[in-house]
Design a protein around this motif. Structure first.
Motif: not given
Length: 210
Positions: A12-15, A17-26, A110-117
């Motif tokens: 969630l922290t990574l999402f 900051i970088n968005g859902y698509n901008g984060v990998t499982v690695k 989550i709200r900030r993630l959704f706002t950007v993504e």
């Protein structure tokens, strides 16, 4: 915190900051301090991690609504509750809800993630609109419908009333997101808005309702 919980928290922290698509499982695995193979023992995919996070948010919302004694207008008649609430209790409840949506360690991110993504992911855009706009408007529309039916509020267009009440709250959240130093001013504006809205629509001489 278990490893599974830490995975969701770091993701969630990574999402956020970088968005859902901008984060990998690695990258999630590295943030937790485990190997990719170990992460897959807890989650089958990044999508499953995301859905778990959404579930955590929904649980947090239910918990906060219960803690603040916010009645569910979808399952009960809330007119008596809001008709008998004092101005001080009401504005305190609204302030605490505002700060919860702003700062809660799960909901805020989550709200900030959704706002950007929302501008890059159509599914998240749909969820963002549903969770933070449509559901809120529907809730307030039902509250005001019940208030009018009980005689506590004057007649009015329900959709317009819901929009009139919720829009400033949503706008102030966005404002403080961008300028945290405006938090106290925003809260003062929020309280004034809630009381003036009540004074405008209440059938009582003294405003004691939303």
């Amino acid at each position: 915190m278990t490893t599974k919980e830490k995975i969701a928290d770091e993701a969630l922290t990574l999402f956020s900051i970088n968005g859902y698509n901008g984060v990998t499982v690695k990258e999630i695995s590295a943030a937790v301090g485990i190997k990719d193979s170990s992460l897959y023992k807890h989650y089958t995919s990044k999508k499953e991690i995301f859905e778990t996070i959404i579930g955590l948010m929904e649980a947090r919302l239910d918990e906060m609504h219960s803690l603040l004694n916010v009645p569910d207008a979808r399952t009960m008649n809330v007119s008596e509750h809001f008709s008998n609430i004092t101005d001080t209790t009401l504005t305190d409840m609204v302030e605490r809800m505002f700060l919860f949506y702003l700062k809660d360690h799960i909901v805020g991110r989550i709200r900030r993630l959704f706002t950007v993504e929302q501008y890059r992911n159509s599914e998240i855009a749909q969820r963002y609109g549903s969770m933070f706009i449509d559901s809120a408007l529907d809730y307030h529309e039902e509250v005001f419908r019940q208030m009018i039916a009980s005689g506590s509020f004057i007649e009015g267009d329900l959709k317009q009333m819901a929009l009139e009440f919720y829009s400033p709250i949503f706008l102030l959240l966005c404002k403080v997101d961008n300028k945290p130093e405006t938090e106290q001013t925003a809260i003062e504006m929020l309280k004034k808005h809630v009381l003036e809205f009540g004074a405008r629509y209440s059938t009582r001489k003294e405003n004691e309702v939303i």
